[in-house]
Design an enzyme around this catalytic site. Structure first.
Site, PDB file in Angstrom:
ATOM      1  N   ASP A  50       0.337 -11.342  -9.490  1.00  0.00           N
ATOM      2  CA  ASP A  50       1.088 -12.426  -8.854  1.00  0.00           C
ATOM      3  C   ASP A  50       0.129 -13.552  -8.463  1.00  0.00           C
ATOM      4  O   ASP A  50      -0.809 -13.335  -7.699  1.00  0.00           O
ATOM      5  CB  ASP A  50       1.793 -11.885  -7.600  1.00  0.00           C
ATOM      6  N   LYS A  85       3.951 -19.622  -9.783  1.00  0.00           N
ATOM      7  CA  LYS A  85       4.969 -20.325  -8.980  1.00  0.00           C
ATOM      8  C   LYS A  85       4.777 -21.843  -9.028  1.00  0.00           C
ATOM      9  O   LYS A  85       3.651 -22.333  -9.109  1.00  0.00           O
ATOM     10  CB  LYS A  85       4.901 -19.843  -7.516  1.00  0.00           C
TER      11      LYS A  85
HETATM   12  N1  NDP Z   1       6.017 -16.337  -2.242  1.00  0.00           N
HETATM   13  C1  NDP Z   1       5.369 -16.584  -1.127  1.00  0.00           C
HETATM   14  O1  NDP Z   1       5.636 -17.558  -0.403  1.00  0.00           O
HETATM   15  C2  NDP Z   1       4.280 -15.660  -0.722  1.00  0.00           C
HETATM   16  C3  NDP Z   1       3.777 -14.776  -1.636  1.00  0.00           C
HETATM   17  N2  NDP Z   1       2.746 -13.920  -1.292  1.00  0.00           N
HETATM   18  C4  NDP Z   1       2.233 -12.993  -2.341  1.00  0.00           C
HETATM   19  O2  NDP Z   1       2.292 -11.656  -1.842  1.00  0.00           O
HETATM   20  C5  NDP Z   1       0.992 -11.082  -1.840  1.00  0.00           C
HETATM   21  C6  NDP Z   1       0.868 -10.047  -0.721  1.00  0.00           C
HETATM   22  O3  NDP Z   1       1.187 -10.570   0.539  1.00  0.00           O
HETATM   23  P1  NDP Z   1       0.085 -10.934   1.630  1.00  0.00           P
HETATM   24  O4  NDP Z   1       0.701 -11.957   2.496  1.00  0.00           O
HETATM   25  O5  NDP Z   1      -1.174 -11.268   0.946  1.00  0.00           O
HETATM   26  O6  NDP Z   1      -0.078  -9.684   2.527  1.00  0.00           O
HETATM   27  P2  NDP Z   1      -0.041  -8.068   2.494  1.00  0.00           P
HETATM   28  O7  NDP Z   1       1.082  -7.654   3.356  1.00  0.00           O
HETATM   29  O8  NDP Z   1      -0.154  -7.551   1.121  1.00  0.00           O
HETATM   30  O9  NDP Z   1      -1.358  -7.745   3.339  1.00  0.00           O
HETATM   31  C7  NDP Z   1      -2.645  -7.986   2.871  1.00  0.00           C
HETATM   32  C8  NDP Z   1      -3.644  -7.415   3.863  1.00  0.00           C
HETATM   33  O10 NDP Z   1      -3.469  -6.000   3.948  1.00  0.00           O
HETATM   34  C9  NDP Z   1      -4.712  -5.338   3.739  1.00  0.00           C
HETATM   35  N3  NDP Z   1      -4.451  -4.072   3.027  1.00  0.00           N
HETATM   36  C10 NDP Z   1      -3.998  -3.917   1.752  1.00  0.00           C
HETATM   37  N4  NDP Z   1      -3.852  -2.605   1.454  1.00  0.00           N
HETATM   38  C11 NDP Z   1      -4.208  -1.923   2.560  1.00  0.00           C
HETATM   39  C12 NDP Z   1      -4.276  -0.545   2.879  1.00  0.00           C
HETATM   40  N5  NDP Z   1      -3.946   0.405   1.991  1.00  0.00           N
HETATM   41  N6  NDP Z   1      -4.703  -0.189   4.123  1.00  0.00           N
HETATM   42  C13 NDP Z   1      -5.061  -1.131   5.038  1.00  0.00           C
HETATM   43  N7  NDP Z   1      -5.008  -2.452   4.793  1.00  0.00           N
HETATM   44  C14 NDP Z   1      -4.588  -2.852   3.574  1.00  0.00           C
HETATM   45  C15 NDP Z   1      -5.548  -6.298   2.936  1.00  0.00           C
HETATM   46  O11 NDP Z   1      -6.920  -6.123   3.183  1.00  0.00           O
HETATM   47  P3  NDP Z   1      -7.999  -5.581   2.065  1.00  0.00           P
HETATM   48  O12 NDP Z   1      -8.073  -6.594   0.964  1.00  0.00           O
HETATM   49  O13 NDP Z   1      -9.249  -5.498   2.860  1.00  0.00           O
HETATM   50  O14 NDP Z   1      -7.505  -4.243   1.595  1.00  0.00           O
HETATM   51  C16 NDP Z   1      -5.067  -7.646   3.449  1.00  0.00           C
HETATM   52  O15 NDP Z   1      -5.778  -8.012   4.610  1.00  0.00           O
HETATM   53  C17 NDP Z   1       0.058 -12.308  -1.746  1.00  0.00           C
HETATM   54  O16 NDP Z   1      -1.255 -12.003  -2.118  1.00  0.00           O
HETATM   55  C18 NDP Z   1       0.772 -13.270  -2.674  1.00  0.00           C
HETATM   56  O17 NDP Z   1       0.465 -12.951  -4.018  1.00  0.00           O
HETATM   57  C19 NDP Z   1       2.264 -13.905  -0.003  1.00  0.00           C
HETATM   58  C20 NDP Z   1       2.732 -14.787   0.944  1.00  0.00           C
HETATM   59  C21 NDP Z   1       3.771 -15.745   0.661  1.00  0.00           C
END
Ligand code: NDP
Ligand code: DGU
Length: 312
Positions: A50, A85
């Site tokens: 994504d 997007k």
């Molecule tokens: N359409 C829209 O408007 C939007 C789309 N998105 C999309 O959705 C994706 C995901 O959403 P996002 O807002 O980034 O947030 P998430 O809810 O996926 O959270 C991401 C955070 O969670 C941590 N994390 C991931 N896996 C674990 C785990 N197993 N245990 C503990 N911590 C974990 C990551 O840290 P670490 O890397 O250290 O594991 C990071 O800090 C985005 O990257 C984007 O592609 C996001 C926001 C808005």
């Protein structure tokens, strides 16, 4: 290829299969070795990536896709599902097809699997203008007709906007990507999408902790900690499994190799009990991604409430 068969797919209204778990690349802190991390994820079995024009990660996703094919991690580009997007500055009739062509050039691809309208928001010359839903959607339909996007959809659309979109669409939206997690269940949007065969994709399934707007409502939830401890799973696994059991797809972000494996190890061998789900249903509800940057007293959306049509 370890785990290559482990991520299930859902069939979109266009007949194309979308892996229910996507690798999220939207982050203000994308690491310099992101291409290697994506490639590693593909070797683990991730098939859906994504991105968005706004994220600035299209070039690096393109590099990873090319390397995945070159190195034999996948047989061909068709084995991967790439979502991007349309940013708000291109959300105007006449700009949609050119913007997609620019995204494809940055990705080094000749088609996207899924192209989403990022927000129901439009700017022209930096100023926010009325979002022309019908005009923008005609552009999305043209992307589909030209074969530049196999499926088209939207993001951050309320249930009310979904209803309006479906009523005017010749090519129906395949997906609505919205904030969705145990702390913001989005029942209204899910009902509207289900009525019209639109697949819901959850962003921030873990609450986006670490972003400016993210919340600890998921990862610090006492309820999830209890369920996770009782099940011998991590809190993140319980949060993702809950989304999956709601029949919702999701895009999770981790740039950590161990957590990438953890997040895809939720699909088989265990499930949440009725009691688990009842307890999870007691978690207080609050939208984290308010979209307040798109709201101003003299703009088309005068309040956050207007942006979300009162679904807040
Ligand atoms: N359409 C829209 O408007 C939007 C789309 N998105 C999309 O959705 C994706 C995901 O959403 P996002 O807002 O980034 O947030 P998430 O809810 O996926 O959270 C991401 C955070 O969670 C941590 N994390 C991931 N896996 C674990 C785990 N197993 N245990 C503990 N911590 C974990 C990551 O840290 P670490 O890397 O250290 O594991 C990071 O800090 C985005 O990257 C984007 O592609 C996001 C926001 C808005
Ligand atoms: O400027 C606006 C915000 O950054 C918002 O647009 C992002 O959170 C975006 O929806 C995303 O996909 O990550």
């Amino acid at each position: 290829m370890a785990g290559a068969a482990a991520i299930p797919c859902v069939t979109l209204s266009t007949g194309h299969a979308m892996p229910v778990l996507g690798f999220g690349t939207g982050s203000s802190r994308a690491p310099p070795d992101l291409a290697d991390t994506i490639l590693h994820a593909v070797r683990l079995g991730y098939r859906h990536i994504d991105t968005a024009s706004f994220y600035g990660t299209e070039p690096v996703v393109g590099t990873a896709v090319a390397e995945a094919v070159r190195s034999g991690a996948v047989g061909s580009r068709a084995d991967l599902f790439v979502t991007s997007k349309l940013w708000i500055s291109d959300a105007r009739p006449g700009r949609v097809v050119p913007a997609l062509r620019e995204s494809l050039a940055r990705l080094g691809l000749d088609y996207l699997d899924l192209f989403l309208v990022h927000w129901p928001v439009s700017t022209d010359g930096g100023a926010q203008v009325e979002f022309d839903m019908e005009g923008v959607w005609r552009g999305m339909e043209e992307c589909h007709r030209l074969g530049l996007a196999r499926s088209v959809g939207v993001s951050n659309f309320s249930a009310a906007k979904m209803e309006r979109l479906v009523s005017l669409a010749a090519v129906p939206p395949a997906v609505n990507q919205v904030e969705l997690n145990v702390g913001w269940r989005q029942e209204k949007v899910r009902e509207a999408c289900a009525r019209h065969g639109v697949v819901v994709s959850a962003y921030s399934p873990l609450g986006a902790l670490g972003t400016v707007w993210g919340s600890d409502a998921v990862m610090e939830s006492g309820v999830l900690h209890q369920v996770a401890a009782a099940k011998g799973k991590t809190v993140a696994q319980v949060a993702l499994r809950w989304v999956y059991e709601q029949g919702v797809c999701f895009v999770a972000r981790s740039f950590n190799r161990e957590r990438l494996e953890q997040n895809m190890a939720i699909f088989s061998g265990w499930e949440l009990s009725k009691e688990d789900k009842e307890t999870i249903a007691t978690i207080p509800q609050k939208r984290a991604s308010q979209g307040e940057y798109f709201v101003s007293p003299d703009g088309p959306y005068k309040s956050v409430d207007e942006l979300w049509d009162g679904e807040i």
